[in-house]
Design a protein around this motif. Structure first.
Motif, PDB file in Angstrom:
ATOM      1  N   GLY A   1       2.808   5.815  -2.676  1.00 19.70           N
ATOM      2  CA  GLY A   1       3.961   6.698  -2.546  1.00 19.70           C
ATOM      3  C   GLY A   1       4.113   7.295  -1.170  1.00 19.70           C
ATOM      4  O   GLY A   1       4.615   8.413  -1.026  1.00 19.70           O
ATOM      5  N   LEU A   2       3.714   6.570  -0.125  1.00 19.88           N
ATOM      6  CA  LEU A   2       3.780   7.077   1.245  1.00 19.88           C
ATOM      7  C   LEU A   2       5.145   6.765   1.864  1.00 19.88           C
ATOM      8  O   LEU A   2       5.716   5.699   1.638  1.00 19.88           O
ATOM      9  N   ASN A   3       5.653   7.685   2.664  1.00 13.93           N
ATOM     10  CA  ASN A   3       6.938   7.497   3.340  1.00 13.93           C
ATOM     11  C   ASN A   3       6.704   7.376   4.848  1.00 13.93           C
ATOM     12  O   ASN A   3       6.534   8.380   5.540  1.00 13.93           O
ATOM     13  N   PRO A   4       6.686   6.147   5.377  1.00 17.46           N
ATOM     14  CA  PRO A   4       6.434   5.977   6.814  1.00 17.46           C
ATOM     15  C   PRO A   4       7.524   6.574   7.688  1.00 17.46           C
ATOM     16  O   PRO A   4       7.277   6.922   8.843  1.00 17.46           O
TER      17      PRO A   4
ATOM     18  N   ASP B   1       4.265   9.781   7.100  1.00 15.10           N
ATOM     19  CA  ASP B   1       3.116   9.774   6.195  1.00 15.10           C
ATOM     20  C   ASP B   1       2.114   8.692   6.564  1.00 15.10           C
ATOM     21  O   ASP B   1       0.908   8.857   6.338  1.00 15.10           O
ATOM     22  N   ALA B   2       2.593   7.579   7.082  1.00 16.55           N
ATOM     23  CA  ALA B   2       1.711   6.453   7.386  1.00 16.55           C
ATOM     24  C   ALA B   2       2.346   5.591   8.465  1.00 16.55           C
ATOM     25  O   ALA B   2       3.559   5.606   8.659  1.00 16.55           O
ATOM     26  N   PHE B   3       1.500   4.835   9.159  1.00 14.50           N
ATOM     27  CA  PHE B   3       1.994   3.859  10.127  1.00 14.50           C
ATOM     28  C   PHE B   3       1.013   2.703  10.185  1.00 14.50           C
ATOM     29  O   PHE B   3      -0.115   2.782   9.677  1.00 14.50           O
ATOM     30  N   LEU B   4       1.454   1.598  10.776  1.00 16.74           N
ATOM     31  CA  LEU B   4       0.647   0.393  10.866  1.00 16.74           C
ATOM     32  C   LEU B   4       0.114   0.278  12.289  1.00 16.74           C
ATOM     33  O   LEU B   4       0.868   0.022  13.218  1.00 16.74           O
ATOM     34  N   GLN B   5      -1.175   0.501  12.443  1.00 22.93           N
ATOM     35  CA  GLN B   5      -1.807   0.541  13.760  1.00 22.93           C
ATOM     36  C   GLN B   5      -2.374  -0.824  14.131  1.00 22.93           C
ATOM     37  O   GLN B   5      -3.148  -1.408  13.369  1.00 22.93           O
TER      38      GLN B   5
ATOM     39  N   LEU C   1       0.824  -1.209   0.000  1.00 19.40           N
ATOM     40  CA  LEU C   1       0.000   0.000   0.000  1.00 19.40           C
ATOM     41  C   LEU C   1       0.858   1.259   0.000  1.00 19.40           C
ATOM     42  O   LEU C   1       0.571   2.224  -0.714  1.00 19.40           O
ATOM     43  N   CYS C   2       1.923   1.269   0.806  1.00 20.08           N
ATOM     44  CA  CYS C   2       2.812   2.437   0.855  1.00 20.08           C
ATOM     45  C   CYS C   2       3.447   2.680  -0.507  1.00 20.08           C
ATOM     46  O   CYS C   2       3.549   3.829  -0.962  1.00 20.08           O
ATOM     47  N   LYS C   3       3.889   1.604  -1.149  1.00 19.67           N
ATOM     48  CA  LYS C   3       4.517   1.764  -2.463  1.00 19.67           C
ATOM     49  C   LYS C   3       3.508   2.255  -3.491  1.00 19.67           C
ATOM     50  O   LYS C   3       3.791   3.184  -4.258  1.00 19.67           O
ATOM     51  N   ALA C   4       2.320   1.645  -3.505  1.00 22.38           N
ATOM     52  CA  ALA C   4       1.307   2.023  -4.485  1.00 22.38           C
ATOM     53  C   ALA C   4       0.871   3.472  -4.317  1.00 22.38           C
ATOM     54  O   ALA C   4       0.550   4.152  -5.291  1.00 22.38           O
TER      55      ALA C   4
ATOM     56  N   LYS D   1      -5.813  -7.140  14.742  1.00 22.20           N
ATOM     57  CA  LYS D   1      -5.976  -6.531  13.430  1.00 22.20           C
ATOM     58  C   LYS D   1      -4.947  -5.418  13.271  1.00 22.20           C
ATOM     59  O   LYS D   1      -4.572  -4.766  14.247  1.00 22.20           O
ATOM     60  N   PHE D   2      -4.526  -5.199  12.029  1.00 16.12           N
ATOM     61  CA  PHE D   2      -3.550  -4.148  11.755  1.00 16.12           C
ATOM     62  C   PHE D   2      -4.006  -3.343  10.540  1.00 16.12           C
ATOM     63  O   PHE D   2      -4.348  -3.917   9.513  1.00 16.12           O
ATOM     64  N   SER D   3      -4.010  -2.028  10.686  1.00 15.09           N
ATOM     65  CA  SER D   3      -4.525  -1.143   9.651  1.00 15.09           C
ATOM     66  C   SER D   3      -3.491  -0.101   9.252  1.00 15.09           C
ATOM     67  O   SER D   3      -2.794   0.442  10.108  1.00 15.09           O
ATOM     68  N   LEU D   4      -3.415   0.179   7.954  1.00 17.23           N
ATOM     69  CA  LEU D   4      -2.597   1.291   7.487  1.00 17.23           C
ATOM     70  C   LEU D   4      -3.338   2.589   7.776  1.00 17.23           C
ATOM     71  O   LEU D   4      -4.475   2.766   7.349  1.00 17.23           O
TER      72      LEU D   4
END
Length: 273
Positions: free
Chosen positions: A61-64, A68-72, A56-59, A81-84
């Motif tokens: 273009g997110l930079n964790p 920009d994003a994290f896995l909660q 998902l990050c690659k598709a 459960k784990f969500s972007l």
């Protein structure tokens, strides 16, 4: 005579995030150590959870590493459960980089003396009752702005930041909703933590799980690239997800990355379970 098992190397992806000139590298181990949070019961993200996050990050273009994003992680009745989760700043960065972006207004919706009143900012005055948030996103190529108004009751969990700053949270949700609608190509499919109910995942729009057998373990010395390698190379060539996925097996023909089932993802990354 006993033979030692050779550990299979971690699948890694490298890509250049949106708005950056430098590539970053992600593996399941890196995601677990630096990006993912454990659930309240202490459960860690599986390889499949991490690989889905990486895809998902690659598709998108997110930079964790820049937030920009994290896995909660969170506990549910069906297990961990784990969500972007996408950060608010990721929406703003993409809007700012679009030549058609012409600013944004946002604020709170309150009940005041029996009347519904909107005003800018997230400061609720004494005597007002907060009931929602709104945003208005302007584009130079559109005659009318994109307007969104959200009901606080729909989003307020009464926990964490919602308990401490409900006005700020509902305004951010309204901004994210407005930016997603105004810039669907760059912000579509991205959701902030505050927008997602605790018992749901932002990537839960999965298609039906394919009834297929998972492949056997891939020989780590095999020269053939995995399906995930092929998929990543096509993304690197400039194709988007829906275009890149068309050349892969039928069970992977999901229109967006978040619709990939766990079985399909396992095949995509070469047998990771």
């Amino acid at each position: 005579m006993s033979t030692a098992l050779i550990p299979k190397p971690e699948v890694a992806i490298e890509y250049t995030p949106f708005g950056s000139n430098d590539k970053i590298k992600l593996t399941a181990g890196i995601v677990r150590r630096f990006v993912a949070s454990k659930t309240a019961s202490g459960q860690e993200a599986s390889d499949t959870d991490c690989m889905k996050f990486m895809a998902l990050c690659k598709a998108r273009g997110l930079n964790p590493f820049e937030g920009d994003a994290f896995l909660q992680g969170y506990d549910s009745k069906d297990g961990p459960k784990f969500s972007l989760i996408t950060a608010h700043q990721a929406f703003l960065k993409r809007a700012e980089s679009n030549a058609e972006f012409d600013g944004m207004e946002s604020g709170v919706v309150v009940s005041r003396g029996g009347n519904i009143v909107e005003y800018e900012g997230d400061m609720v005055l004494d005597g007002d009752t907060l009931i929602g948030g709104w945003s208005r996103v302007f584009r130079r190529d559109r005659s009318k702005p994109t307007y969104r108004r959200l009901n606080l009751k729909t989003f307020n969990t009464g926990r964490s930041r919602w308990e401490k700053d409900p006005a700020g949270m509902i305004v951010k949700c309204a901004e994210a909703d407005g930016l997603r609608s105004a810039f669907p190509n760059s912000c579509g499919g991205m959701y902030m933590q505050g927008e997602i109910p605790r018992d749901e995942q932002p990537a839960l729009k999965r298609g039906a799980k394919p009834t297929i057998e998972l492949p056997a373990e891939v020989d780590s010395n095999a020269p053939e690239p995995t399906l995930f390698d092929r998929y990543c190379r096509m993304l690197d060539s400039g194709l988007n997800h829906s275009e890149a996925i068309k050349s892969l097996p039928e069970e992977l023909q999901m229109p967006t990355p978040e619709e990939l089932s766990e079985e399909a993802l396992a095949i995509l990354v070469g047998g990771v379970k």
